[in-house]
Each structure stands twice: as C-alpha cells, then as structure tokens.
Design a protein around this motif. Structure first.
Motif, PDB file in Angstrom:
ATOM      1  N   GLN A   1      -2.838  19.229   8.775  1.00 56.73           N
ATOM      2  CA  GLN A   1      -3.247  19.055   7.176  1.00 56.73           C
ATOM      3  C   GLN A   1      -4.656  18.508   7.421  1.00 56.73           C
ATOM      4  OE1 GLN A   1      -0.746  17.155   4.636  1.00 56.73           O
ATOM      5  NE2 GLN A   1       1.245  18.080   5.575  1.00 56.73           N
ATOM      6  N   GLY A   2      -5.264  18.308   8.552  1.00 57.81           N
ATOM      7  CA  GLY A   2      -6.605  17.701   8.476  1.00 57.81           C
ATOM      8  C   GLY A   2      -6.722  16.289   7.916  1.00 57.81           C
TER       9      GLY A   2
ATOM     10  N   GLY B   1      -7.649  12.610   7.983  1.00 53.08           N
ATOM     11  CA  GLY B   1      -8.512  11.892   8.785  1.00 53.08           C
ATOM     12  C   GLY B   1      -7.803  10.638   9.786  1.00 53.08           C
ATOM     13  N   GLU B   2      -8.683  10.134  10.698  1.00 52.25           N
ATOM     14  CA  GLU B   2      -8.014   9.008  11.494  1.00 52.25           C
ATOM     15  C   GLU B   2      -7.797   7.732  10.865  1.00 52.25           C
ATOM     16  OE1 GLU B   2      -9.909   8.235  15.096  1.00 52.25           O
ATOM     17  OE2 GLU B   2     -10.188  10.566  15.830  1.00 52.25           O
ATOM     18  N   ASP B   3      -8.802   7.635   9.623  1.00 54.74           N
ATOM     19  CA  ASP B   3      -8.592   6.448   8.917  1.00 54.74           C
ATOM     20  C   ASP B   3      -7.497   6.184   8.057  1.00 54.74           C
ATOM     21  OD1 ASP B   3      -9.491   8.352   7.534  1.00 54.74           O
ATOM     22  OD2 ASP B   3     -10.626   6.979   6.064  1.00 54.74           O
ATOM     23  N   VAL B   4      -6.493   7.360   7.749  1.00 55.19           N
ATOM     24  CA  VAL B   4      -5.473   7.055   7.080  1.00 55.19           C
ATOM     25  C   VAL B   4      -4.385   7.880   7.808  1.00 55.19           C
ATOM     26  CG1 VAL B   4      -6.616   7.246   4.742  1.00 55.19           C
ATOM     27  CG2 VAL B   4      -5.859   9.319   5.949  1.00 55.19           C
ATOM     28  N   ARG B   5      -4.525   8.127   9.036  1.00 55.17           N
ATOM     29  CA  ARG B   5      -3.418   8.786   9.830  1.00 55.17           C
ATOM     30  C   ARG B   5      -2.103   7.781  10.000  1.00 55.17           C
ATOM     31  NH1 ARG B   5      -5.706  11.808  14.967  1.00 55.17           N
ATOM     32  NH2 ARG B   5      -6.687  13.003  13.042  1.00 55.17           N
ATOM     33  N   ASP B   6      -2.423   6.687  10.375  1.00 61.12           N
ATOM     34  CA  ASP B   6      -1.330   5.630  10.534  1.00 61.12           C
ATOM     35  C   ASP B   6      -0.495   5.593   9.400  1.00 61.12           C
ATOM     36  OD1 ASP B   6      -2.124   5.204  13.241  1.00 61.12           O
ATOM     37  OD2 ASP B   6      -3.187   3.282  12.711  1.00 61.12           O
ATOM     38  N   ALA B   7      -1.313   5.484   8.008  1.00 62.52           N
ATOM     39  CA  ALA B   7      -0.326   5.435   6.933  1.00 62.52           C
ATOM     40  C   ALA B   7       0.357   6.737   6.501  1.00 62.52           C
ATOM     41  CB  ALA B   7      -1.481   4.888   5.703  1.00 62.52           C
ATOM     42  N   PHE B   8      -0.161   7.723   6.856  1.00 57.25           N
ATOM     43  CA  PHE B   8       0.496   8.906   6.745  1.00 57.25           C
ATOM     44  C   PHE B   8       1.626   9.191   7.438  1.00 57.25           C
ATOM     45  CE2 PHE B   8       1.272  13.367   7.661  1.00 57.25           C
ATOM     46  CZ  PHE B   8       0.781  14.016   6.354  1.00 57.25           C
ATOM     47  N   VAL B   9       1.599   8.822   8.879  1.00 56.43           N
ATOM     48  CA  VAL B   9       2.739   8.705   9.588  1.00 56.43           C
ATOM     49  C   VAL B   9       3.883   7.856   9.119  1.00 56.43           C
ATOM     50  CG1 VAL B   9       3.664   8.352  12.078  1.00 56.43           C
ATOM     51  CG2 VAL B   9       1.335   9.368  11.699  1.00 56.43           C
ATOM     52  N   ALA B  10       3.342   6.579   8.684  1.00 54.87           N
ATOM     53  CA  ALA B  10       4.422   5.606   8.489  1.00 54.87           C
ATOM     54  C   ALA B  10       5.122   6.188   6.980  1.00 54.87           C
ATOM     55  CB  ALA B  10       3.773   4.398   8.090  1.00 54.87           C
ATOM     56  N   ALA B  11       4.572   6.911   6.283  1.00 49.31           N
ATOM     57  CA  ALA B  11       5.210   7.213   4.881  1.00 49.31           C
ATOM     58  C   ALA B  11       6.006   8.271   5.285  1.00 49.31           C
ATOM     59  CB  ALA B  11       3.951   7.567   3.879  1.00 49.31           C
ATOM     60  N   ASN B  12       6.010   9.193   6.374  1.00 48.97           N
ATOM     61  CA  ASN B  12       6.484  10.320   6.489  1.00 48.97           C
ATOM     62  C   ASN B  12       8.229  10.139   6.393  1.00 48.97           C
ATOM     63  OD1 ASN B  12       8.262  12.038   8.495  1.00 48.97           O
ATOM     64  ND2 ASN B  12       6.310  13.465   8.141  1.00 48.97           N
ATOM     65  N   PRO B  13       8.541  10.877   5.611  1.00 50.11           N
ATOM     66  CA  PRO B  13      10.263  10.802   5.314  1.00 50.11           C
ATOM     67  C   PRO B  13      11.189  10.606   6.482  1.00 50.11           C
ATOM     68  CG  PRO B  13       9.484  12.294   3.775  1.00 50.11           C
ATOM     69  CD  PRO B  13       8.346  12.100   4.652  1.00 50.11           C
ATOM     70  N   ARG B  14      10.777  11.481   7.518  1.00 54.27           N
ATOM     71  CA  ARG B  14      11.733  11.383   8.800  1.00 54.27           C
ATOM     72  C   ARG B  14      11.500  10.084   9.688  1.00 54.27           C
ATOM     73  NH1 ARG B  14      11.752  15.776  13.940  1.00 54.27           N
ATOM     74  NH2 ARG B  14      13.253  14.681  15.065  1.00 54.27           N
ATOM     75  N   VAL B  15      10.080   9.703   9.577  1.00 50.93           N
ATOM     76  CA  VAL B  15       9.711   8.641  10.391  1.00 50.93           C
ATOM     77  C   VAL B  15      10.395   7.123   9.515  1.00 50.93           C
ATOM     78  CG1 VAL B  15       7.943   6.949  10.953  1.00 50.93           C
ATOM     79  CG2 VAL B  15       7.252   9.330  11.192  1.00 50.93           C
ATOM     80  N   LEU B  16      10.484   7.355   8.352  1.00 54.75           N
ATOM     81  CA  LEU B  16      11.134   6.301   7.497  1.00 54.75           C
ATOM     82  C   LEU B  16      12.452   6.115   7.862  1.00 54.75           C
ATOM     83  CD1 LEU B  16       9.391   6.580   4.049  1.00 54.75           C
ATOM     84  CD2 LEU B  16       9.103   4.773   5.469  1.00 54.75           C
ATOM     85  N   ALA B  17      13.233   7.289   7.850  1.00 54.43           N
ATOM     86  CA  ALA B  17      14.687   7.510   8.265  1.00 54.43           C
ATOM     87  C   ALA B  17      14.991   7.024   9.718  1.00 54.43           C
ATOM     88  CB  ALA B  17      15.288   8.541   8.073  1.00 54.43           C
ATOM     89  N   ALA B  18      14.282   7.440  10.490  1.00 57.52           N
ATOM     90  CA  ALA B  18      14.472   6.933  11.853  1.00 57.52           C
ATOM     91  C   ALA B  18      13.938   5.510  12.095  1.00 57.52           C
ATOM     92  CB  ALA B  18      13.339   7.749  12.939  1.00 57.52           C
ATOM     93  N   ASP B  19      12.966   5.056  11.458  1.00 53.97           N
ATOM     94  CA  ASP B  19      12.783   3.641  11.693  1.00 53.97           C
ATOM     95  C   ASP B  19      13.883   2.732  10.976  1.00 53.97           C
ATOM     96  OD1 ASP B  19      11.000   1.557  12.394  1.00 53.97           O
ATOM     97  OD2 ASP B  19      10.523   1.206  10.399  1.00 53.97           O
ATOM     98  N   ALA B  20      14.420   3.220  10.150  1.00 54.33           N
ATOM     99  CA  ALA B  20      15.421   2.434   9.552  1.00 54.33           C
ATOM    100  C   ALA B  20      16.840   2.604  10.283  1.00 54.33           C
ATOM    101  CB  ALA B  20      16.047   2.993   7.974  1.00 54.33           C
TER     102      ALA B  20
END
Length: 204
Positions: free
Chosen positions: A71-72, A74-93
């Motif tokens: 999706q292109g 940017g690096e400055d918002v990449r961490d936030a994008f990953v953290a908000a990913n539904p699968r990431v949220l579910a796996a983290d929980a």
C-alpha cells in the motif's frame, strides 16, 4: 586584657573531599543485596500456548508489514499501521492471555544473598565431615543445602511485604522428593546469588 582565640577553619579542599567521600559511602551503604528467582511450571500446555501465540503474533506482524509495502505506507506511520492491523491486534491479545495463564501456572521462588558474616556463620554451622573435607568440600553436603535455601528464601505478598518463607525442613523435603535435576536447581539458585560478583574490577 581580653584575649581573642583564633579559630582555624579546615581547608576548603579537605571539606570538599570529606563531602565527596561521604556521598559515595552513602551510595555504597544503600546497595541492596542481590536477588535471584527460580520459576517452576509443570504445565507444558501453558508453555506451548505462549510459544505458539508468540509465533502467530510474529507472523501477523510480518504480513502487516508486507501489506504496508503493497500500500506504500510511509516509514513514519508504519509502526502504527502494523499495530492497528486486526490480525495483529487479535494475536497480541491471544499472547497476553497465554502469558497470563502461564504466570498463573508458574510458581516463583526468590532468593536473596546473605550478608558476608551470615554466610560465613552458615558455613561454620555446617562444616564438612572428615570424609567430605578430604574431598575438598567446603560444607556438609547433607545439611548445608537445605539451610542455605531456607536462609536465602524471600517470600512476599501481593503488596511486596516480606512474609515468613521456606523453613529448612520444607527445603529438605523438596530436596528429598524432587527429581535430581530439579533438586540441584533449587540449591544452585541461592548458591549462585551468594557467589556472583556484581562489581566490575576493571583492568589493572
């Protein structure tokens, strides 16, 4: 005739030196005795669940990063994008739940080093037998381990208040009934906390 007594003030350098050493000595006095923990968990399913949950979280993050690239993002918002990913949220929980379950299934023992005079007295109280001394042993291998475990064990409640801990009788029971590797680990934990050097001696 009135005489005046001359008061001699100490040199400023000496005063500064005394204050400097006093401050350093205060820090040295404030050092806390080191502690070491031993964790015991016989619930293999709980251990496996944590490992699998951690792997799933890693996979979810990797896929989210791949999605960032597609999706292109940017690096400055990449961490936030990953953290908000539904699968990431579910796996983290799921990982958090697995870790909580493992913590509930785990018993932790804490051991604190003894002040040097107490350590030396404990050795004097449990001298090696003649046969043990001939083998170079420093203490009685039959009585010293339980005494050391009891002397070093620290028990705390949920608020951190120290409570009465393991007695020598309790320790001896565990040493006699646990498998040999576990019994050795139980003795090694307090032994190491009393023998591990924390100071950096530097290079001469």
């Amino acid at each position: 005739m009135t005489s005046t007594r001359k008061t001699t003030q100490p040199p400023a350098a000496a005063v500064a030196k005394d204050a400097h050493w006093a401050a350093k000595m205060e820090r040295l006095r404030a050092r806390k005795l080191p502690e070491r923990t031993m964790s015991i968990c016989d619930d293999e399913a709980a251990k496996t669940a944590v490992t699998e949950a951690a792997m799933e979280l890693a996979r979810a993050r990797a896929e989210a990063l791949d999605e960032c690239a597609k999706q292109g993002v940017g690096e400055d918002v990449r961490d936030a994008f990953v953290a908000a990913n539904p699968r990431v949220l579910a796996a983290d929980a799921a990982l958090s739940r697995a870790q909580e379950a493992l913590a509930e299934a785990t018993t932790t023992l804490t051991f604190r080093a003894l002040p040097r005079p107490v350590w030396e007295q404990l050795l004097l109280d449990h001298p090696p037998t003649e046969a043990q001394a001939d083998k170079g042993m420093e203490y009685n291998v039959d009585t010293f381990p339980a005494a050391l475990i009891s002397a070093c064990h620290i028990e705390r409640d949920e608020t951190g208040v120290e409570l009465e801990g393991m007695s020598a009788e309790d320790a001896q029971e565990l040493l006699d009934t646990w498998a040999d590797p576990d019994a050795k680990a139980l003795f090694t934990a307090p032994l190491l906390v009393n023998q591990t050097l924390r100071a950096d001696l530097g290079k001469g």
